[in-house]
Write a protein that holds these residues in place. Structure first.
Motif, short mmCIF file in Angstrom:
data_model
loop_
_atom_site.label_atom_id
_atom_site.label_comp_id
_atom_site.label_asym_id
_atom_site.label_seq_id
_atom_site.Cartn_x
_atom_site.Cartn_y
_atom_site.Cartn_z
N PHE A 264 1.24 -1.17 -0.19
CA PHE A 264 0.15 0.07 0.17
C PHE A 264 1.11 1.39 0.03
O PHE A 264 0.45 2.64 -0.83
N THR A 265 1.95 1.03 1.30
CA THR A 265 3.08 2.40 0.64
C THR A 265 3.48 2.65 -0.50
O THR A 265 3.64 3.48 -0.80
N LEU A 266 4.36 1.50 -1.03
CA LEU A 266 4.47 2.03 -2.09
C LEU A 266 3.72 2.52 -3.60
O LEU A 266 3.87 3.24 -4.16
N VAL A 267 2.54 1.72 -3.81
CA VAL A 267 1.69 2.09 -4.63
C VAL A 267 1.14 3.63 -4.18
O VAL A 267 1.07 4.51 -5.47
N GLY A 268 0.94 3.76 -3.29
CA GLY A 268 -0.34 5.19 -2.90
C GLY A 268 1.23 6.35 -2.95
O GLY A 268 0.50 6.94 -3.21
N VAL A 269 1.61 6.37 -2.03
CA VAL A 269 2.84 7.09 -1.86
C VAL A 269 3.11 7.53 -3.34
O VAL A 269 3.44 8.73 -3.85
N TYR A 270 4.05 6.62 -3.80
CA TYR A 270 4.75 6.80 -5.07
C TYR A 270 4.04 7.39 -6.04
O TYR A 270 4.27 7.85 -7.00
N GLY A 271 3.02 6.11 -6.24
CA GLY A 271 2.19 6.69 -7.03
C GLY A 271 1.43 8.03 -7.25
O GLY A 271 1.26 8.72 -8.29
N TYR A 272 0.83 8.87 -5.55
CA TYR A 272 0.52 10.11 -5.99
C TYR A 272 1.44 11.30 -5.65
O TYR A 272 1.15 11.92 -6.86
N PHE A 273 2.33 10.70 -5.68
CA PHE A 273 3.92 11.84 -5.45
C PHE A 273 4.12 11.79 -7.03
O PHE A 273 4.17 13.08 -7.92
N LEU A 274 3.85 10.69 -8.08
CA LEU A 274 4.35 10.83 -9.67
C LEU A 274 3.62 11.19 -9.98
O LEU A 274 3.59 12.49 -10.39
N LEU A 275 2.07 11.49 -9.80
CA LEU A 275 1.03 11.99 -10.77
C LEU A 275 0.73 13.60 -9.87
O LEU A 275 0.96 14.63 -11.26
N ASP A 276 1.30 14.12 -8.76
CA ASP A 276 1.60 15.64 -7.85
C ASP A 276 2.56 15.87 -9.24
O ASP A 276 2.73 17.30 -9.67
N ALA A 277 3.37 14.75 -9.37
CA ALA A 277 5.30 16.53 -10.48
C ALA A 277 4.52 16.30 -11.47
O ALA A 277 4.75 17.21 -12.15
N ALA A 278 4.04 15.18 -12.13
CA ALA A 278 3.04 15.26 -13.58
C ALA A 278 2.49 16.19 -14.02
O ALA A 278 2.39 16.93 -14.30
N LEU A 279 1.59 16.48 -12.95
CA LEU A 279 0.86 17.91 -13.18
C LEU A 279 1.65 19.08 -13.02
O LEU A 279 0.85 19.86 -13.74
#
Length: 771
Positions: A264-279
């Protein structure tokens, strides 16, 4: 398990590669967009328009009115937040679905153009300047992260031995275990702190561009947050070290949850920051929203999988060790069967609230969840406390138990039912509280006209049921106490034991019918057709079941007149036996051979009861015609005196021995009639014993008991002489002298025994009376 090993082996630097590539590709695109996009210029025209509006009196007043309208709208929205979740969702679902459809349309357009934009970014890397800029971004980001990871690695190697030493220690007390656990957590936190210090210190030293800085910050924050979550999970679960674990679970379970936490940590945290950086790097917001919703859907699916994997374990925990019985235990069993459905529904509900962006939705869910837990805990505590109070209330002291022995039995009979009713009432209140917490407003509905009508109906039904129950219990207590008192007194106990249970059955039927009709009437059923139909059916039954009606009416009068009771020995319709049971229409007799005869009351024309108050043992003794009657009576009185003085048979004889005298002449004998007055049902035993003794006495005194014989005539000749008869001599025993007869005859004259005494012989002993 393969997936868990794969996830465990992924280094955060590898997870940073997508962000680095995104920064490399987006750097030239962001620079080109800043040069060509006019929206990036300062919005000086909007400031000028605002300044002109404030300077103009009319425009300023219109602007103030618009602001006031917005304030009122905000207040209305704030007032609507007090509504339940269902009200808000129904009010916003159409707008949310419309906005979501618009976002999906925009996201589809943006995502369809994303490969083209990526291809253009890749083509732009052919330019030396763009390639140099991209390499600079990648190099600086890798340098910052590499420095942080090196510092973390070195400090972790330095603290490896102390950490291993602390992990292997097992404190005897909870304080020592907590101290070792906190020290171990501190040793796990120090390398993370070293990574953060080095990474944040190197970031300004490399003089990154804005794109580089965004990518680096996203990776640093993602790594820090994931590592902190891992440290907290390790402190709670402590896989591999049960001596430091406070949670009651095995090493296998701890390792299982540690793997899922890492997923949950790897998928949730890194996925969120990846999308935030992309935005931040230029991804359209609609595409960002759709990708974020997809990320949330992936996490939701992972939660559903976790719930399904733990279905049996949690169900076993909820069932507990009790097999069933009380309402709470039954509720736990039902919850164990469907808990996974409720958990999945809750998870999907949270996801829907998040996707639809319901205002105050998560606050409402959090508040409702906490209040639900409070309601359930309060329900459990109240049920336990009230159960203890009921147990103490129904407990009787020794004095009351001795004075009223049936009271405790009756109270204990209703104790489980009272517990069940109490638990049901608490369950209803807890359900209403849960519905109120989740915004369904059942109390408001109950306060309305329909709710008040429902409560009034339930109250009246409960009052009728309670009144019927109290009346039934009072009557039953009276029946039991009366039967017990009459049994102790020995007066009419059999009749009471027969009549009162029949009255109980009749009262039970009457109460069930009346209460049933009242309940049907209160719930809105028209009972007039039922009453009319019952009348017609009763009339038809009255005509078609005349024998049944005759049985019931005859039986009621027979029981009221006390003609027979349970335990009596009777002769009815040619059948004799002991009355075993009486119903409202039948008599059950058991004869001497054990056969049961069922006789309807309608066949009873006469009842010969051998068990009423007292009995007479009538004895008719036959002696030879040549015997002296006075001597026979004297012998019979002597035997009667001995029988009355006997320890076994004497108490069963309640009156004097009555000699009725010479009753009649038979062909070969005379009949002397006597009788004993005995207790009920002992006349046969007394007669048998008297016959045995009188036989011995007659043999002793040589009194002949006649038997059938024939007189032979041999004829005579004309001269009147009979032919000779030769006889064989036989030695005869000397005859004993009989006791002298009394001076006056012992036969009691007709002045004591009326001539109306029936001449018919006494009926034989009923077959139902045991020997």
């Amino acid at each position: 398990m393969i997936m868990s090993k794969a996830v465990r082996g992924v280094h955060p630097l590898l997870l940073a590669l997508p962000l680095i590539l995104l920064g490399i590709i987006a750097a030239p695109l962001a620079a080109q967009e800043a040069q060509t996009n006019p929206d990036s210029l300062p919005a000086t025209s909007e400031l000028d328009n605002l300044l002109q509006t404030l300077e103009d009196e009319g425009e300023r007043q219109r602007f103030i009115d618009n602001l006031r309208t917005l304030v009122e709208a905000e207040r209305a929205q704030a007032s609507e937040e007090s509504d339940g979740l269902g009200t808000r969702v129904m009010g916003q679902v159409s707008d949310a679905v419309g906005d979501l459809s618009d976002e999906l349309t925009d996201a589809a357009v943006e995502l369809s153009e994303l490969p083209l934009a990526l291809w253009r970014g890749i083509e732009s890397l052919q330019s030396p300047a763009t390639r140099a800029s991209a390499m600079e971004v990648a190099g600086k980001v890798i340098l910052v992260l590499l420095g942080g990871f090196i510092a973390e690695f070195l400090l972790k190697r330095l603290l490896a031995r102390p950490r291993r030493s602390v992990s292997d220690r097992h404190g005897d007390t909870k304080v020592l275990r907590l101290a070792y656990l906190l020290l171990r957590t501190l040793l796990d936190t120090l390398p993370i702190v070293a990574f953060a210090l080095v990474a944040f210190s190197l970031l300004p030293l490399v003089e990154p561009k804005p794109v580089t800085r965004l990518v680096a910050l996203a990776l640093i924050n993602a790594n820090l947050l994931s590592r902190i979550i891992g440290v907290i999970g390790g402190m709670l679960l402590v896989p591999g070290h049960p001596g430091l674990r406070f949670l009651p679970m095995s090493d296998e379970t701890a390792s299982y949850f540690q793997v899922w936490l890492r997923r949950f940590t790897l998928v949730g945290v890194y996925g969120y920051f990846l999308l935030d950086a992309a935005l931040l790097l230029g991804l359209a917001y609609s595409a960002y929203a759709v990708l974020l919703a997809i990320l949330g859907l992936v996490l939701t699916a992972m939660l559903v999988v976790l719930v399904l994997q733990q279905r049996q374990a949690v169900a076993k925990f909820l069932r507990g060790s009790k097999s069933g019985g009380s309402t709470l235990v039954n509720l736990r069993l039902r919850l164990a069967e469907i808990w996974h459905v409720l958990a999945i529904a809750y998870i999907l509900g949270c996801y829907v609230v998040w996707v639809l962006n319901v205002q105050g939705g998560f606050e409402f869910l959090l508040r409702a969840t906490v209040l639900s837990l409070v309601v359930l805990i309060a329900w459990r505590l109240l049920a336990h406390l009230l159960g203890q109070m009921v147990e103490r209330l129904f407990r009787l002291n020794n004095e009351l138990r001795m004075r009223y022995p049936l009271l405790e039995v009756r109270a204990n009979r209703y104790l489980p039912a009272f517990h069940r009713i109490l638990n049901i009432a608490l369950g209803i209140f807890a359900t209403l509280a849960l519905l109120e917490v989740w915004g369904l407003r059942p109390i408001e509905w109950l306060a309305g006209p329909e709710g008040r009508a429902l409560l009034s109906t339930l109250f009246l039904i409960g009052f009728v049921l309670l009144g019927a129950l109290i009346f039934w219990e009072v009557f039953s207590a009276y029946v039991e106490s009366t039967i017990q008192r009459r049994a102790a007194d020995g007066v009419g106990s059999q009749r009471i034991r027969t009549l009162l249970p029949l009255a109980q059955n009749a009262l039970r039927i009457l109460l069930v019918v009346l209460v049933g009709l009242i309940v049907l009437s209160e719930i809105g059923v028209n009972i007039a057709p039922l009453l009319a139909g019952a009348g017609v059916v009763g009339l038809a039954i009255g005509f078609g079941a005349q024998t049944l009606v005759k049985d019931i009416i005859t039986g009621v009068f027979i029981l009221i007149e006390d003609s027979l009771s349970v335990g009596d020995v009777v002769l009815i319709a040619g059948h004799s036996g002991t009355v075993e049971r009486l119903t409202i229409r039948s008599i059950f007799l058991r004869d001497l051979e054990g056969n049961v005869h069922t006789l309807p009351f309608s066949v009873v024309d006469t009842i010969q009861n051998y068990s009423k108050e007292y009995s007479y043992s009538l004895i008719e003794m036959q002696v030879a015609l040549r015997e002296d009657v006075d001597q026979v009576i004297a012998v019979m009185r002597e035997v009667a005196d001995e029988l009355i003085a006997d320890e076994v048979y004497g108490p069963n004889i309640t009156g004097e021995f009555e000699i009725l005298g010479l009753d009649r002449f038979e062909e070969y004998s005379v009949v002397v009639r006597v009788r004993f007055k005995t207790v009920p049902l002992m006349q046969w035993a007394v007669r048998r014993e008297y016959n045995r003794r009188i036989k011995m006495a007659f043999d002793k005194y040589g009194i002949e008991i006649p038997y059938p014989h024939r007189t032979l005539y041999f004829g005579e000749d004309r001269e009147g002489e009979a032919p000779p008869l030769r006889l064989a001599r036989a030695q005869l025993r000397p005859r004993k002298a009989a006791p002298p007869p009394p001076e006056h005859p012992t036969v009691e004259g007709p002045q004591e025994i009326p001539s109306e005494v029936p001449d018919a012989p006494e009926p034989e002993e009923p077959a139902g009376r045991p020997a």
